[in-house]
Enzyme design. Structure first.
Site, PDB file in Angstrom:
ATOM      1  N   GLU A  88       1.206  -0.872   0.007  1.00  0.00           N
ATOM      2  CA  GLU A  88      -0.128  -0.564   0.343  1.00  0.00           C
ATOM      3  C   GLU A  88       1.228   0.939  -0.026  1.00  0.00           C
ATOM      4  OE1 GLU A  88      -4.449  -1.658   2.067  1.00  0.00           O
ATOM      5  OE2 GLU A  88      -2.807  -0.913   3.716  1.00  0.00           O
ATOM      6  N   CYS A  96       3.361   8.543   0.754  1.00  0.00           N
ATOM      7  CA  CYS A  96       3.950   7.570   1.881  1.00  0.00           C
ATOM      8  C   CYS A  96       4.285   6.624   1.369  1.00  0.00           C
ATOM      9  CB  CYS A  96       2.804   7.957   2.744  1.00  0.00           C
ATOM     10  SG  CYS A  96       3.290   6.365   3.859  1.00  0.00           S
ATOM     11  N   CYS A 130       6.481  -7.042   6.503  1.00  0.00           N
ATOM     12  CA  CYS A 130       7.444  -6.372   7.860  1.00  0.00           C
ATOM     13  C   CYS A 130       8.310  -7.268   8.476  1.00  0.00           C
ATOM     14  CB  CYS A 130       7.735  -5.518   9.191  1.00  0.00           C
ATOM     15  SG  CYS A 130       8.703  -4.256   9.325  1.00  0.00           S
ATOM     16  N   CYS A 144       6.398  -4.701  15.419  1.00  0.00           N
ATOM     17  CA  CYS A 144       6.018  -3.433  16.279  1.00  0.00           C
ATOM     18  C   CYS A 144       4.407  -3.564  16.861  1.00  0.00           C
ATOM     19  CB  CYS A 144       6.305  -2.411  15.492  1.00  0.00           C
ATOM     20  SG  CYS A 144       7.880  -2.015  15.341  1.00  0.00           S
ATOM     21  N   CYS A 173       1.757  -1.666  15.520  1.00  0.00           N
ATOM     22  CA  CYS A 173       1.869  -1.416  14.220  1.00  0.00           C
ATOM     23  C   CYS A 173       0.500  -2.520  13.012  1.00  0.00           C
ATOM     24  CB  CYS A 173       2.844  -1.886  13.817  1.00  0.00           C
ATOM     25  SG  CYS A 173       2.977  -1.229  11.499  1.00  0.00           S
ATOM     26  N   GLY A 186       6.929  -1.910   5.803  1.00  0.00           N
ATOM     27  CA  GLY A 186       8.088  -2.523   5.547  1.00  0.00           C
ATOM     28  C   GLY A 186       9.231  -1.848   6.383  1.00  0.00           C
ATOM     29  N   LEU A 212      10.760   6.517  17.625  1.00  0.00           N
ATOM     30  CA  LEU A 212      11.412   6.087  18.830  1.00  0.00           C
ATOM     31  C   LEU A 212      10.046   6.031  20.075  1.00  0.00           C
ATOM     32  CD1 LEU A 212      14.004   6.531  20.313  1.00  0.00           C
ATOM     33  CD2 LEU A 212      13.477   8.700  20.865  1.00  0.00           C
ATOM     34  N   HIS A 213       9.389   6.011  20.082  1.00  0.00           N
ATOM     35  CA  HIS A 213       8.079   6.544  20.896  1.00  0.00           C
ATOM     36  C   HIS A 213       8.694   6.148  22.149  1.00  0.00           C
ATOM     37  CE1 HIS A 213       6.023   5.694  16.923  1.00  0.00           C
ATOM     38  NE2 HIS A 213       6.845   4.798  16.704  1.00  0.00           N
ATOM     39  N   ASN A 239      -4.047   5.638  15.306  1.00  0.00           N
ATOM     40  CA  ASN A 239      -5.362   5.168  15.130  1.00  0.00           C
ATOM     41  C   ASN A 239      -4.913   3.754  15.544  1.00  0.00           C
ATOM     42  OD1 ASN A 239      -6.262   7.180  13.417  1.00  0.00           O
ATOM     43  ND2 ASN A 239      -4.045   7.044  12.787  1.00  0.00           N
ATOM     44  N   CYS A 267      -0.540   6.307  10.064  1.00  0.00           N
ATOM     45  CA  CYS A 267       0.301   5.734  10.601  1.00  0.00           C
ATOM     46  C   CYS A 267       0.151   4.386  11.255  1.00  0.00           C
ATOM     47  CB  CYS A 267       0.857   7.433  11.424  1.00  0.00           C
ATOM     48  SG  CYS A 267       2.187   7.765  10.302  1.00  0.00           S
TER      49      CYS A 267
HETATM   50  S1  SF4 Z   1       5.958  -0.186  11.979  1.00  0.00           S
HETATM   51 FE1  SF4 Z   1       7.491  -0.158  10.620  1.00  0.00          FE
HETATM   52  S2  SF4 Z   1       9.386  -0.998  11.547  1.00  0.00           S
HETATM   53 FE2  SF4 Z   1       7.518  -2.112  12.869  1.00  0.00          FE
HETATM   54  S3  SF4 Z   1       6.636  -3.305  11.985  1.00  0.00           S
HETATM   55 FE3  SF4 Z   1       5.320  -1.815  11.518  1.00  0.00          FE
HETATM   56  S4  SF4 Z   1       6.872  -1.215   9.437  1.00  0.00           S
HETATM   57 FE4  SF4 Z   1       7.458  -2.302  10.569  1.00  0.00          FE
END
Ligand code: SF4
Length: 346
Positions: free
Chosen positions: A94, A107, A114, A118, A121, A165, A221-222, A296, A339
């Site tokens: 995407e 983007c 990936c 995370c 995500c 990714g 970073l988070h 989100n 995001c």
């Molecule tokens: S935030 Fe980025 S690095 Fe982390 S799992 Fe998602 S796509 Fe991969």
């Protein structure tokens, strides 16, 4: 037996020139075809009208032009456009067009799925299938540039590698794509308008510094506290903050470029004064900018956006310490284009 044809866009300009010399033609022919393939984004040899019919059919017999296809396009009520992009082997990634009053940002994705994990995500739920080739990254940018001209009457102005990714896990292809995007024989965009956003792979950040890349670096970073970061970004156990910080110091010493940090503040995870103090301590070694990004939720709500008061505390503390801070509203929420939401659900 059918002979598998080679993707002509895997050839460099020199290789293409040499190919024509080997065929008894002039090297200049290679330049012409190269221009069709990249600057003019031709998807067929047929389209190369200043190349003779015989040469076109010789190319047709020897090569294919793999290219992406925008399989599905969704438009958000805020103007954001999400593309489901089909690759030559039917896999889907995407990419997103984000319009604001002054700019249009693409983007783009760098991998199918990936390999990192995370917890917040949606892409992390997709197994990493493969890296994208340089042309597949380039084509996403061209497709979004076309959409920007069509729907917003202006060319694409910025690119962020923040889609599916981890770009630094596909470093060589990302760099080759950026070359094509920035060179005059490609899109001719300034590298200053490109940002590679990484979750922080120390070795690769140092490599980029050594290679004196001209694009911008952003780090997701988070958290600047190891235990917290490892709990939400498990690879932090392998690449702890100490190593990331050392790599960023190296980056800054070489490039003198400001570092941008992407940061989401989640309720009950990183929303205390202790968290923001750790962030200040982490990024004070170089000019820094912190983008506080609205989150989100992707499912049952383990991760929830922190309160306005917590966000205000972050802003106040960062500003007091002379660190630039912006609050980024998320875009395209209604189409899962924001995001952390890219997960091939369309
Ligand atoms: S935030 Fe980025 S690095 Fe982390 S799992 Fe998602 S796509 Fe991969």
């Amino acid at each position: 037996m059918e002979i598998k044809k080679k993707d002509i866009r895997a050839l460099t300009k020199d290789q293409l020139r040499n190919f024509f010399v080997e065929q008894g033609d002039k090297p200049f022919r290679g330049n012409q075809v190269y221009e069709w393939l990249w600057r003019k984004s031709a998807h067929s040899f047929e389209a190369m009208t200043n190349i003779s019919k015989e040469t076109r059919s010789m190319l047709e017999n020897a090569f294919v032009i793999n290219h992406i296809q925008v399989d599905q396009m969704q438009k958000s009520s805020d103007g954001t456009i999400k593309n489901a992009v089909k690759l030559h082997d039917e896999l889907i990634v995407e990419s997103v067009l984000i319009p604001t009053e002054t700019r249009t940002t693409a983007c783009v994705s760098s991998q199918v799925g990936c390999s990192l994990d995370c917890k917040f995500c949606a892409t992390a739920r997709l197994k990493r299938m493969r890296n994208l080739n340089p042309d597949e990254i380039y084509d996403q940018v061209v497709a979004i540039d076309n959409q920007s001209r069509l729907y917003f009457d202006r060319p694409l102005s910025n690119i962020v590698f923040m889609g599916m990714g981890e770009p630094l896990m596909n470093y060589n292809n990302v760099l080759k794509a950026i070359d094509k995007i920035t060179l005059p024989e490609g899109l001719g965009m300034s590298p200053k308008r490109i940002t590679v956003s990484t979750s922080g792979v120390p070795k690769m950040i140092k490599k980029m510094a050594d290679e004196e890349v001209k694009f911008n670096l952003a780090v997701s970073l988070h958290s600047a506290i190891d235990e917290v970061r490892t709990s939400i970004m498990p690879f932090n156990a392998t690449f702890p903050l100490k190593d990331l910080r050392e790599a960023l110091e190296y980056w800054y010493a070489k490039t003198k470029n400001r570092i941008t940090y992407e940061y989401v503040v989640w309720k009950g995870i990183n929303d205390t004064q202790k968290d923001v103090d750790a962030l200040v301590k982490f990024c004070q070694f170089a000019p820094s900018k912190v983008n506080l990004i609205e989150y989100n939720p992707i499912d049952d709500g383990e991760f929830q956006q922190a309160s306005d008061a917590a966000l205000q505390m972050y802003q106040d503390t960062l500003q007091k310490n002379r660190i630039i801070v912006t609050v980024r509203k998320s875009r395209g929420k209604d189409i899962d284009a924001a995001c952390g939401q890219l997960a091939n659900k369309s």
